[in-house]
Every structure is written in structure tokens, then in C-alpha cells.
Scaffold this motif. Structure first.
Motif, mmCIF file in Angstrom:
data_model
loop_
_atom_site.group_PDB
_atom_site.id
_atom_site.type_symbol
_atom_site.label_atom_id
_atom_site.label_comp_id
_atom_site.label_asym_id
_atom_site.label_seq_id
_atom_site.Cartn_x
_atom_site.Cartn_y
_atom_site.Cartn_z
ATOM 1 N N GLU A 137 0.853 -1.190 0.000
ATOM 2 C CA GLU A 137 0.000 0.000 0.000
ATOM 3 C C GLU A 137 0.887 1.238 0.000
ATOM 4 O O GLU A 137 2.053 1.167 0.399
ATOM 5 C CB GLU A 137 -0.954 0.005 1.184
ATOM 6 C CG GLU A 137 -0.297 0.162 2.534
ATOM 7 C CD GLU A 137 -1.313 0.284 3.669
ATOM 8 O OE1 GLU A 137 -2.511 0.110 3.451
ATOM 9 O OE2 GLU A 137 -0.874 0.580 4.793
ATOM 10 N N ASP A 169 2.440 7.006 3.562
ATOM 11 C CA ASP A 169 1.677 8.242 3.786
ATOM 12 C C ASP A 169 2.103 9.381 2.865
ATOM 13 O O ASP A 169 1.261 10.129 2.368
ATOM 14 C CB ASP A 169 1.794 8.680 5.247
ATOM 15 C CG ASP A 169 1.006 7.775 6.182
ATOM 16 O OD1 ASP A 169 0.094 7.062 5.701
ATOM 17 O OD2 ASP A 169 1.311 7.762 7.387
ATOM 18 N N LEU A 197 0.384 9.700 -0.633
ATOM 19 C CA LEU A 197 -1.070 9.832 -0.714
ATOM 20 C C LEU A 197 -1.492 11.284 -0.908
ATOM 21 O O LEU A 197 -0.952 12.174 -0.262
ATOM 22 C CB LEU A 197 -1.715 9.308 0.568
ATOM 23 C CG LEU A 197 -1.542 7.824 0.843
ATOM 24 C CD1 LEU A 197 -2.005 7.496 2.252
ATOM 25 C CD2 LEU A 197 -2.323 7.008 -0.176
ATOM 26 N N HIS A 200 -4.691 1.620 -3.350
ATOM 27 C CA HIS A 200 -5.343 2.208 -2.182
ATOM 28 C C HIS A 200 -4.590 1.882 -0.903
ATOM 29 O O HIS A 200 -4.018 0.809 -0.759
ATOM 30 C CB HIS A 200 -6.767 1.656 -2.036
ATOM 31 C CG HIS A 200 -7.664 2.017 -3.159
ATOM 32 N ND1 HIS A 200 -8.323 3.214 -3.223
ATOM 33 C CD2 HIS A 200 -7.995 1.350 -4.281
ATOM 34 C CE1 HIS A 200 -9.027 3.263 -4.335
ATOM 35 N NE2 HIS A 200 -8.849 2.141 -4.989
ATOM 36 N N LYS A 201 -4.625 2.810 0.023
ATOM 37 C CA LYS A 201 -4.178 2.527 1.388
ATOM 38 C C LYS A 201 -5.376 1.916 2.102
ATOM 39 O O LYS A 201 -6.478 2.433 2.004
ATOM 40 C CB LYS A 201 -3.738 3.814 2.079
ATOM 41 C CG LYS A 201 -3.135 3.579 3.463
ATOM 42 C CD LYS A 201 -2.566 4.874 4.007
ATOM 43 C CE LYS A 201 -1.941 4.683 5.362
ATOM 44 N NZ LYS A 201 -0.680 3.950 5.318
ATOM 45 N N THR A 231 -5.004 0.386 5.483
ATOM 46 C CA THR A 231 -4.885 0.468 6.933
ATOM 47 C C THR A 231 -5.243 1.878 7.384
ATOM 48 O O THR A 231 -4.964 2.847 6.688
ATOM 49 C CB THR A 231 -3.453 0.116 7.393
ATOM 50 O OG1 THR A 231 -2.521 0.932 6.690
ATOM 51 C CG2 THR A 231 -3.131 -1.342 7.114
ATOM 52 N N ALA A 253 3.846 -0.718 3.670
ATOM 53 C CA ALA A 253 3.825 0.539 2.923
ATOM 54 C C ALA A 253 5.067 0.690 2.055
ATOM 55 O O ALA A 253 6.168 0.301 2.445
ATOM 56 C CB ALA A 253 3.733 1.713 3.894
#
Length: 198
Positions: A91, A94, A97, A112-113, A115, A136
Motif C-alpha cells: 500500500e 503516507d 497519498l 489504495h491505502k 490500513t 507501505a
């Protein structure tokens, strides 16, 4: 074309769909994010293919989450045959995004993230119960790994594939995974990334 800022609004997908149908009454939306034939297709094709090709020896399945269909259908099929199978997803980290402060963050397209996200914002075809772990990956790492796949293996894979392969390499390097069979689903081609400058 839809501006990234539109996706940051509440109920963005629904608003965009309403606008498209208003502007073009003949439009038809297949909704691959919620159409159950998406994961079902992977349950009856991708899962059995992996099981057969690995001789039933797959230990870890790695996939990105775009619509959720690949990982959900394939993971369900394989876990029915081997309950000890681990399903791991890649994913976006951060910093990869979009956010109100950074609407044009260099994201991994289509991924898509999952969590720390409200389940209502996830694709309906993503069945979280199939997944054991999420790791990630930054966009830069995903793109770098995709380039390495092209350079070293001659496979023109995209960033989602690069992210998933990076997760596979990370897991393969762990002593506890020595000798395990790790399968990675490459969901995208590198064609759309040919204009990226190295």
C-alpha cells in the motif's frame, strides 16, 4: 478527466458518477470496485492457476489493492486450500497519498491505502479478512523497483507491480521466510509510465 482535488471531497466517487451520467445519459458504469464478478473471476481463474503452477506450494501471496478484486478472489481461493498461507498487500506510504495539503502527491496509480482508512472509503470488492499484513511503499521506491524489473528481467511492469515486488523482496530477505514460495501478482503494465524521466 477528473482533477485529483475532486477525489478529496466527501462522497467524491458518487458525485463524479452522477455528473458523468447527467452529462451522458447513455453512460454505463461497470463498477469494478463493487462488481462481485471481479473477485469471483480471480477466484475461478487466478487462484487455480497459481495453485496449479506452484504445485500447491505457495506460502505467501503478495498483491496491491486497486479495486480489491485480485487479492480478494485469489487470496480466498488459495487460503481455502492452504489455511497457513499469508496474504500480504502493498500500500502507499503516507507521503505518497493525496491530501488537502498535497492534492498532487506522487501517488502509486490505482493503489489504495487500506490500513487506518474508514471501511466505507475502500472498494467494496476488497475483503479485508483475506489479508494478513500490509506493508507501505513510497512512490519513489515502487517506480525504482518497476524500472529495475524492466532493466534486469525485461518485464515492462508498472508502479503497482513495483510496489508489490518490493514487498516480496523485503519478505524474502527475512530469515523466517527462507525456502518459502512467494507469489507476486503484477496488476499493471509500465506502458503508461514510459514518459517518466529516470
Amino acid at each position: 478527466m477528473v482533477d485529483n482535488k475532486e477525489f478529496l471531497r466527501e462522497n467524491a466517487i458518487e458525485a463524479i458518477l452522477e455528473r458523468i451520467q447527467r452529462e451522458n445519459p447513455d453512460a454505463y458504469f461497470t463498477d469494478q470496485r463493487a462488481n462481485p464478478t471481479n473477485p469471483d473471476a480471480h477466484y475461478v481463474t487466478t487462484g487455480p492457476e497459481i495453485w496449479q503452477d506452484s504445485g500447491g506450494e505457495v506460502d505467501i501471496l503478495i498483491s496491491a489493492v486497486g479495486t480489491g478484486g485480485s487479492v480478494s478472489g485469489t487470496g480466498r481461493y488459495l487460503k481455502e486450500r492452504n489455511p497457513r498461507l499469508r496474504v500480504v498487500i502493498s500500500e502507499p506510504a503516507d507521503e505518497s497519498l493525496p491530501s488537502p495539503e498535497r492534492p498532487y502527491a506522487p501517488g502509486i496509480e490505482g493503489v489504495h491505502k487500506v490500513t487506518n482508512v474508514d471501511p466505507s472509503h475502500l472498494p467494496a470488492n476488497f475483503h479485508a479478512g483475506v489479508v494478513d499484513e500490509a506493508l507501505a511503499v513510497t512512490t519513489e521506491t515502487a517506480l525504482g523497483t518497476a524500472r529495475a524489473i524492466a532493466r534486469e528481467e525485461g518485464i515492462l511492469a508498472g508502479m503497482s507491480s513495483g510496489a508489490s515486488l518490493n514487498v516480496a523482496l523485503t519478505l524474502a530477505a527475512q530469515p523466517g521466510n527462507a525456502g518459502k514460495t512467494i507469489v507476486v501478482i503484477f496488476p499493471d503494465s509500465g506502458e503508461r509510465y514510459l514518459s517518466y524521466v529516470d
